[in-house]
Design a protein around this motif. Structure first.
Motif, PDB file in Angstrom:
ATOM      1  N   CYS A  37       0.297  12.063 -14.443  1.00  0.00           N
ATOM      2  CA  CYS A  37       0.790  10.730 -14.192  1.00  0.00           C
ATOM      3  C   CYS A  37       2.094  10.955 -13.193  1.00  0.00           C
ATOM      4  CB  CYS A  37       1.234   9.896 -15.222  1.00  0.00           C
ATOM      5  SG  CYS A  37      -0.112   8.977 -15.678  1.00  0.00           S
ATOM      6  N   ARG A  38       2.852  11.754 -13.731  1.00  0.00           N
ATOM      7  CA  ARG A  38       4.085  12.087 -13.040  1.00  0.00           C
ATOM      8  C   ARG A  38       3.883  12.812 -11.712  1.00  0.00           C
ATOM      9  NH1 ARG A  38       7.210  15.213 -17.417  1.00  0.00           N
ATOM     10  NH2 ARG A  38       8.577  16.072 -15.754  1.00  0.00           N
ATOM     11  N   ILE A  39       2.899  13.513 -11.462  1.00  0.00           N
ATOM     12  CA  ILE A  39       2.805  14.441 -10.246  1.00  0.00           C
ATOM     13  C   ILE A  39       2.128  13.459  -9.227  1.00  0.00           C
ATOM     14  CG2 ILE A  39       0.373  15.151 -10.666  1.00  0.00           C
ATOM     15  CD1 ILE A  39       3.261  17.035  -8.849  1.00  0.00           C
ATOM     16  N   TYR A  40       1.381  12.176  -9.901  1.00  0.00           N
ATOM     17  CA  TYR A  40       0.746  11.241  -9.097  1.00  0.00           C
ATOM     18  C   TYR A  40       1.876  10.398  -8.484  1.00  0.00           C
ATOM     19  CZ  TYR A  40      -4.173  12.246  -9.943  1.00  0.00           C
ATOM     20  OH  TYR A  40      -5.495  12.772 -10.072  1.00  0.00           O
ATOM     21  N   LEU A  41       2.692  10.365  -9.241  1.00  0.00           N
ATOM     22  CA  LEU A  41       3.961   9.295  -8.742  1.00  0.00           C
ATOM     23  C   LEU A  41       4.455   9.889  -7.565  1.00  0.00           C
ATOM     24  CD1 LEU A  41       5.343   6.596  -8.915  1.00  0.00           C
ATOM     25  CD2 LEU A  41       7.018   7.930 -10.501  1.00  0.00           C
ATOM     26  N   LEU A  42       4.905  11.271  -7.918  1.00  0.00           N
ATOM     27  CA  LEU A  42       5.295  12.090  -6.851  1.00  0.00           C
ATOM     28  C   LEU A  42       4.584  12.162  -5.608  1.00  0.00           C
ATOM     29  CD1 LEU A  42       8.254  13.397  -7.453  1.00  0.00           C
ATOM     30  CD2 LEU A  42       6.824  15.563  -7.622  1.00  0.00           C
ATOM     31  N   ARG A  43       3.337  12.179  -5.773  1.00  0.00           N
ATOM     32  CA  ARG A  43       2.520  12.261  -4.493  1.00  0.00           C
ATOM     33  C   ARG A  43       2.746  10.656  -3.806  1.00  0.00           C
ATOM     34  NH1 ARG A  43      -2.806  14.151  -2.992  1.00  0.00           N
ATOM     35  NH2 ARG A  43      -2.639  13.983  -0.658  1.00  0.00           N
ATOM     36  N   ILE A  44       2.360   9.894  -4.824  1.00  0.00           N
ATOM     37  CA  ILE A  44       2.554   8.347  -4.282  1.00  0.00           C
ATOM     38  C   ILE A  44       3.859   8.082  -3.406  1.00  0.00           C
ATOM     39  CG2 ILE A  44       2.992   6.007  -4.885  1.00  0.00           C
ATOM     40  CD1 ILE A  44       0.768   6.660  -7.149  1.00  0.00           C
ATOM     41  N   LEU A  45       4.886   8.790  -3.945  1.00  0.00           N
ATOM     42  CA  LEU A  45       5.978   8.446  -3.374  1.00  0.00           C
ATOM     43  C   LEU A  45       6.421   9.301  -2.086  1.00  0.00           C
ATOM     44  CD1 LEU A  45       8.586   8.809  -6.441  1.00  0.00           C
ATOM     45  CD2 LEU A  45       8.069   6.781  -5.086  1.00  0.00           C
ATOM     46  N   HIS A  46       5.613  10.036  -1.941  1.00  0.00           N
ATOM     47  CA  HIS A  46       5.481  10.602  -0.578  1.00  0.00           C
ATOM     48  C   HIS A  46       4.581  10.317   0.622  1.00  0.00           C
ATOM     49  CE1 HIS A  46       8.548  14.049  -0.786  1.00  0.00           C
ATOM     50  NE2 HIS A  46       8.351  13.916  -1.998  1.00  0.00           N
ATOM     51  N   THR A  47       3.513   9.208  -0.023  1.00  0.00           N
ATOM     52  CA  THR A  47       2.622   8.809   0.813  1.00  0.00           C
ATOM     53  C   THR A  47       2.900   7.245   1.187  1.00  0.00           C
ATOM     54  OG1 THR A  47       1.203  10.114  -0.492  1.00  0.00           O
ATOM     55  CG2 THR A  47      -0.091   8.574   0.907  1.00  0.00           C
ATOM     56  N   TYR A  48       3.369   6.560   0.204  1.00  0.00           N
ATOM     57  CA  TYR A  48       3.450   5.104   0.466  1.00  0.00           C
ATOM     58  C   TYR A  48       4.226   4.457   1.596  1.00  0.00           C
ATOM     59  CZ  TYR A  48       8.181   4.094  -0.861  1.00  0.00           C
ATOM     60  OH  TYR A  48       9.543   4.066  -0.964  1.00  0.00           O
ATOM     61  N   TYR A  49       5.189   5.129   2.214  1.00  0.00           N
ATOM     62  CA  TYR A  49       5.856   4.534   3.282  1.00  0.00           C
ATOM     63  C   TYR A  49       5.338   5.172   4.628  1.00  0.00           C
ATOM     64  CZ  TYR A  49       7.963   9.379   3.379  1.00  0.00           C
ATOM     65  OH  TYR A  49       8.304  10.427   3.434  1.00  0.00           O
ATOM     66  N   LYS A  50       4.383   5.939   4.507  1.00  0.00           N
ATOM     67  CA  LYS A  50       3.846   6.271   5.877  1.00  0.00           C
ATOM     68  C   LYS A  50       2.939   5.603   6.362  1.00  0.00           C
ATOM     69  CE  LYS A  50       5.109  11.075   4.741  1.00  0.00           C
ATOM     70  NZ  LYS A  50       4.542  12.149   3.717  1.00  0.00           N
ATOM     71  N   PHE A  51       2.729   5.152   7.552  1.00  0.00           N
ATOM     72  CA  PHE A  51       1.728   4.354   8.056  1.00  0.00           C
ATOM     73  C   PHE A  51       0.546   5.322   8.655  1.00  0.00           C
ATOM     74  CE2 PHE A  51      -0.543   1.968  11.506  1.00  0.00           C
ATOM     75  CZ  PHE A  51      -0.826   0.815  10.751  1.00  0.00           C
TER      76      PHE A  51
END
Lengths: 913, 350
Positions: free
Chosen positions: A500-514
């Motif tokens: 979960c933690r690493i997923y969140l990290l991944r998400i945090l690096h993905t969500y703002y990119k168009f």
């Protein structure tokens, strides 16, 4: 080893020690005691045998030369230092001077120096320009030299009377000197510098001797004499060797540097009899110097040192011939680690030592377990490098850190039998037993999270408009790659929590990119051609929407800490909104009920929430849902602190309200620049949607006294616009919107359109959208519709009937649209009219209350409140509270209600009429 | 308090003097001890006032001037007047008194009545009951007992009926103004309400016989059509304006009442506090048995009672509201008549 490092910080004792050495030891003496100094100079000095007089005088002339140099560059501080040294040297040469008489050159420098200082002292302008240290030194030196020269008064006067002779003599002397020096070396300057420096570096060399001795001791501890062989064999590690060496030089340089201020400081302390204070200052100074020196990495100082004896030695890990075993390496590792976190530990050196250790371990094939363990520690000490939480890693360190993590991941992937975990105790570690799976204590996830933090910190501390920022931003890909690798690793081995933690990290690096690729794919309709299909298949894995979906779903299902889920939801919504999936985004937002309890979250999550809401609003706007857009943006915009709420900068206004500590905390919360949401875009979207809502509303409720405002912010802008004494063509985005609003108020959609969509606004706002053209067409359409509504509200009283075709021509809308808009208005009872189908006209009913009727209604209302207020006065007079009062109050309410009803009846009457 | 005022608001003075040779005002007249029972205005004065406004006044701006005349028995005869120049920001140092004196001296030279008997002022929709008017009328009446203020309403006049009214402050109000104490208690003691602030003095417009003859002559010649303003049915604008103004005053009244209310609450709160203190002291006394009670007066002196709001403003507002109501009532009554007439005419035509 650690003892050596600790001595570094204990500068007080060291400095005093070096001072002693300076006094007691003649230059070039006791060489035999320094077997480790491999300097050429050493040999040189050994060769030449000089008389005591020569030696002393040479010392003096060298000092004098330095002073003259310093005088030339107006470095008074340096002069002061050298002058003090000169005084000492002269004291030492006293016996010879007694024999020989005061040397001419000595008198000369004294006289010259005094003249020079007086000259400087007179030069007010120059003094002003001088920096603080120099100015201070100047006054000190002036006083000193005056005092000192009193002893030599007769000599100086005689010199002044007859400078020629002394100059000649001096020149002679110089010649002699240079001859002497050329014997020693070809380059006179080099030598003189060397001799001078040698003298200065005496203390450091002594120091180095000292610590080398200590090393000796230590090496003896490890039961063998030191040898270079050990290192020669390590030819593969030459890289790190040189680094090591550099570090050594650095350490030396630090001592060398420290020397000058130390003596200066000591003098001062002696003078002022305030030793402890000076000590403190000195400590600070030396620390600062240390830092400075670290910055410079020693390279710069090498050149200056010239002929100074260099210490080519490297610290020895293990004695020669020691059998490198796991136990030894681990022992060493623990030894190094023990110094960690202690005051005065040279962190840079520690990192290097650890790196050396890895190499040793690798060379000796100690197995991956040990290497992994050491690597963990290297990364940890890299993180520890900056003791201050606010400062960020230096680029080199950062690069090293990334490399290290990558290497670590390589090893972990290559050796699936290594188990890594926080929960593995030191005792139960299995580092070398190949039969069993290797177990290493350490948490790769924490390291990666920390890395991410460091990355954010670096981005926060870089000027976003510099090339540097772009350079740093390039690392983002690497960070993402690492996170992805760790994710893959943890998916296999980690617990759900870790995943979960690493997923969140991944998400945090993905969500703002168009996701432009996915966007492109969407635009091109999937045609039958096989090639596009192939492309699609190729790109499928990269579609961030799918990725987000997968990661977030996992977190929704598995996460037990609320925070990760909240963040994941917000990121998911943000991502949806960014890609114009409004309904998914909205549903997710509503389903999560985040709006209800977000105020309990910690500030970073709240910032994320604000960002999400803003993105949601912008998304709604792109879809043409102005009302939703307005509602979503209302909270952020109405406060006027959008910048702060989005974590995109601190407001100046509140600077005095918070103290330094708070500011630091807030600064740490700031979102890096590449995640920023354009504030002007945000405001424009808000104002335009407010305009589309507010203008028709205002037109509809023109005469309503109790009209409420939809958007305060918008009204504020309108008022500001009205207050302008001279109305020029709009410049800023706000002025454009205000001008457009005014045009819209008149139902003039064409002007409104030209104000909202033009070159300037395109550049400022609209082009920032990924689908700018779509947004613009939507906007034009909206403007037409709302203008039509406004027009009908404003001018319906003028018309008896109006043809829909005329309206459709006026607003360039097709007939069905006009029809639907008018029908909607009629249904909502906004427009009192009916549609005449055969003639396609709108027939006005004229049932709106006239101005007088409106006024009368308002008056009635006001009188109602007046009566109520009046009755209250009565109550006071009678002094009745409690039950009676309440009864009375009900009474007024009834009364009021009655009056309202009266008002309604009037209206009804009107409509019937 | 205010509601009581409103309840009795209907008994207001109403006497409109229409243009005519000698339309004798029937109003109730001043109270017994008033110096002036009747105002007789020369036609010249009326025309001069009208002309003054026509030339200088516009919108909400008012024009003012000085009335000259003399008192004959209980009748104040106003025989001449002259205007005040319009105030502008630039000549702040303009000396009004000086100007008046000079003007009167000059008039005296040409053998015109030069006795100061009051002043006139135009009004905008009857909004003349203000503090400024009160103050200046008070100073006039204080200095020259028989002074009156003539209020000229140009808008009503434009609609066809000359509106000119003479007002004086009642002796009661004079007393209060002299005291300069507008606290609720003082006003209560003086027993003054908004109806008894101003008294209207009936007006008689008098022309010389020659002029009367001329008028008769002219009236014969003029066509009825010339007086069509009188029959104008367009009333909404006027009514709307009046309503608007009325509403503003009602708002002010509301605010005033709220202010008064807070004052009342504050005073009562303080009294309560005093009570509490007293009670506490009593308790202490009882507890400590035998100790002398603490002096409580200094405590009550410590807390000054809150400043009571001046009630004069609310009185004036009430008076103004009253005027507006009168105006509206009058206006609507006339208009209704006109409407009925129009209806009847239309029916007749059909």
């Amino acid at each position: 080893m650690s003892r050596f490092f600790t001595t570094g910080s204990d500068s007080e004792s060291e400095s005093s020690l070096s001072g002693e050495e300076l006094v007691t030891k003649p230059v070039g003496g006791n060489y035999g005691k320094q077997p480790l100094l491999l300097s050429e100079d050493e040999e040189d000095t050994k060769r030449v045998v000089r008389s005591a007089k020569d030696k002393r005088f040479e010392e003096l002339t060298n000092l004098i030369r330095t002073i003259r140099n310093a005088m030339k560059i107006r470095d008074v501080t340096k002069c002061l230092e050298e002058f003090e040294l000169l005084g000492k040297a002269y004291g030492k040469a006293k016996s010879i001077v007694d024999k020989e008489g005061v040397p001419r050159f000595y008198i000369r420098i004294l006289a010259d120096l005094e003249d020079y200082l007086n000259e400087l002292w007179e030069d007010k302008e120059g003094k002003k320009k001088m920096n603080k240290n120099n100015a201070k030194a100047l006054s000190t030196l002036r006083q000193k030299i005056r005092k000192y020269n009193r002893d030599f008064e007769s000599h100086i006067t005689s010199y002044k009377q007859n400078p020629e002779q002394s100059a000649d003599e001096d020149a002679e002397k110089n010649e002699e000197d240079s001859e002497g020096s050329s014997d020693e070396d070809e380059d006179e300057d080099g030598v003189s510098a060397a001799t001078f420096l040698k003298k200065k570096s005496e203390a450091p060399s002594g120091e180095s001797r000292k610590f080398l001795k200590k090393m000796d001791d230590e090496d003896e501890d490890s039961e063998d004499s030191e040898d270079d062989e050990d290192w020669d064999t390590g030819s593969t590690s030459s890289d790190s060797d040189s680094e090591e060496e550099e570090g050594k030089q650095t350490a030396l340089a630090s001592r060398f540097l420290k020397k000058a201020p130390t003596t200066d400081e000591d003098k001062k302390a002696a003078e002022k009899k305030r030793e402890d204070k000076a000590k403190k200052k000195h400590d600070r100074k030396s620390k600062r110097l240390d830092e400075e020196e670290e910055d410079n990495e020693g390279g710069e100082w090498e050149r200056v040192r010239g002929g100074v004896p260099l210490v080519k030695e490297k610290p020895k890990m293990f004695a020669k011939g020691t059998e490198i075993t796991h136990a030894v390496v681990i022992k060493k590792l623990n030894e190094i680690l023990q110094a960690r976190g202690k005051k005065g530990t040279d962190r840079a050196a520690q990192i290097e030592l650890l790196q050396l250790l890895v190499q040793i371990a690798a060379e000796n094939n100690l197995g991956e377990g040990v290497i992994v363990k050491i690597k963990f520690n290297i990364i940890a000490s890299l993180y520890d490098y900056n003791p201050n939480l606010a400062t960020y890693m230096k680029p080199e360190m950062w690069g090293k850190c990334l490399d290290c993590i990558n290497e670590l991941m390589d090893i972990l992937f290559a050796n699936p039998n290594i188990f890594v975990g926080e929960n593995i105790l030191e005792e139960s570690e299995n580092l070398h037993n190949a039969d069993q799976p290797l177990r290493v204590r350490g948490c790769i996830l924490t390291l990666v999270e920390r890395m991410d933090e460091e990355f954010t910190k670096i981005m926060q501390n870089t000027d976003p408009h510099s090339q540097e920022y772009v350079e740093h931003l390039k690392d983002e890909a690497q960070v993402c790659a690492i996170i992805e690798r760790v994710q893959r690793y943890l998916e296999e081995k980690g617990t759900t929590e870790e995943v979960c933690r690493i997923y969140l990290l991944r998400i945090l690096h993905t969500y703002y990119k168009f996701d432009y690729k996915a966007h492109q794919r969407q635009l091109t309709p999937p045609e039958g051609s096989s090639k596009s299909e192939q492309d699609q298949a190729e790109n499928e894995g990269e579609d961030s929407a799918v990725l987000m979906e997968r990661l977030c779903k996992y977190i929704y299902a598995k996460d037990r800490t609320d925070r990760i889920r909240t963040c994941a939801i917000l990121c998911h919504i943000y991502h949806h909104a960014l890609h114009s999936r409004w309904y998914q985004a909205r549903d997710l937002m509503l389903m999560s009920h985040l709006q209800d309890n977000i105020q309990h979250a910690d500030p970073p999550v709240q910032i994320l929430y604000n960002r999400t809401m803003v993105q949601l609003g912008i998304c709604a706007f792109r879809q043409g849902l102005t009302k939703d857009a307005h509602n979503a943006l209302l909270d952020i915009q109405s406060s006027g602190r959008a910048k702060e709420l989005l974590g995109q900068g601190l407001l100046l206004r509140s600077l005095q309200e918070r103290n330094q500590e708070q500011e630091k905390v807030e600064r740490r919360r700031q979102v890096p620049f590449h995640l920023h949401i354009n504030l002007e875009l945000l405001e424009c979207v808000y104002l335009v949607s407010a305009m589309l809502l507010e203008i028709p509303y205002m037109a509809a409720h023109e005469s309503d006294a109790r009209r409420r405002m939809i958007s305060k912010q918008f009204h504020h802008q309108l008022r500001v616009g009205e207050r302008q004494p001279l109305l020029g063509p709009p410049e800023s985005m706000r002025e454009h919107v205000v001008a457009a609003s005014k045009a819209m108020k008149m139902g003039d959609w064409k002007t409104c359109h030209s104000f909202i969509i033009n070159e300037k606004m395109n550049g400022k706002v609209w082009d920032l959208f990924p689908e700018a053209d779509k947004v613009r067409t939507m906007l034009v359409r909206k403007i037409q519709e709302e203008s039509l509504r406004t027009y009908l509200f404003t001018y319906s009283s003028v018309y008896d009937s109006i043809s829909m075709e005329t309206l459709s021509d006026m607003f360039e809308l097709d007939l069905p649209t006009v029809h639907s808009i008018i029908s909607k208005m009629i249904i909502n009872e906004e427009l009192m009219a009916s549609l005449d189908q055969p003639t396609q006209t709108v027939v006005m009913h004229r049932t709106e209350p006239t101005a007088q009727q409106n006024l009368a209604l308002q008056l009635a209302e006001k009188l109602g409140s007046l009566v109520e207020n009046n009755e209250r006065v009565f109550d006071h007079k009678q002094g009745t509270y409690g039950g009676y009062f309440r009864d009375q109050k009900d009474g007024y309410r009834k009364n009021e209600g009655y009056m309202r009803r009266g008002g309604y009846r009037q209206q009804q009457f009107q409509t019937a009429y | 308090m205010a509601s009581r005022k409103e309840g009795t608001g209907s008994t207001a003075t109403s006497s409109s003097s229409t243009a005519g040779a000698a339309g004798k005002g029937k109003g109730k007249g001043g109270s017994g001890d008033s110096a002036v029972k009747q105002v007789q205005i020369d036609g010249l004065v009326v025309l001069k006032i009208i002309k003054h406004y026509q030339e200088e006044g516009q919108g909400t701006e008012v024009v003012q001037g000085v009335l000259l005349g003399l008192v004959v028995e209980d009748r104040l005869e106003i025989t001449n007047c002259f205007p005040f120049p319009q105030h502008t920001e630039d000549d702040a140092d303009f000396d009004e008194v000086q100007y008046q004196m000079e003007m009167m001296r000059s008039l005296r030279h040409v053998n015109i009545d030069h006795l100061h008997v009051g002043w006139y002022q135009s009004t905008y929709y009857g909004s003349f009951v203000t503090r400024a008017l009160l103050d200046s009328q008070f100073s006039y009446q204080h200095a020259i007992e028989e002074s009156v203020v003539l209020i000229y309403d140009p808008i009503k006049t434009a609609q066809g009926s000359l509106s000119l009214k003479a007002y004086r402050l009642t002796p009661k109000l004079m007393e209060v103004c002299k005291e300069k104490d507008f606290s609720p208690e003082a006003l209560k003691k003086a027993n003054i309400t908004f109806e008894y602030m101003f008294e209207e003095v009936p007006i008689v417009i008098k022309n010389s016989h020659l002029i009367n003859v001329l008028m008769w002559e002219l009236e014969k010649k003029s066509a009825v059509a010339d007086k069509h303003e009188l029959l104008s049915l367009a009333s909404s604008n006027h009514l709307g304006k009046n309503l608007q103004l009325l509403m503003d005053r009602v708002d002010e009244m509301s605010q005033d009442i709220v202010k008064y209310n807070t004052y009342m609450r504050n005073t009562s709160k303080q009294q309560q506090q005093k009570h509490q203190q007293r009670r506490q002291q009593e308790n202490m006394q009882r507890q400590s048995r035998g100790e002398p009670p603490l002096p409580e007066e200094d405590l009550s002196k410590l807390f000054k009672p809150p400043q009571p709001p001046a009630r004069m403003d609310s009185l004036l507002i009430a008076g103004q509201i009253n005027t507006y109501c009168q105006n509206i009532k009058e206006f609507t009554a006339q208009n209704l008549g006109k409407l009925f007439m129009a209806q009847a005419l239309q029916e007749y035509n059909n």
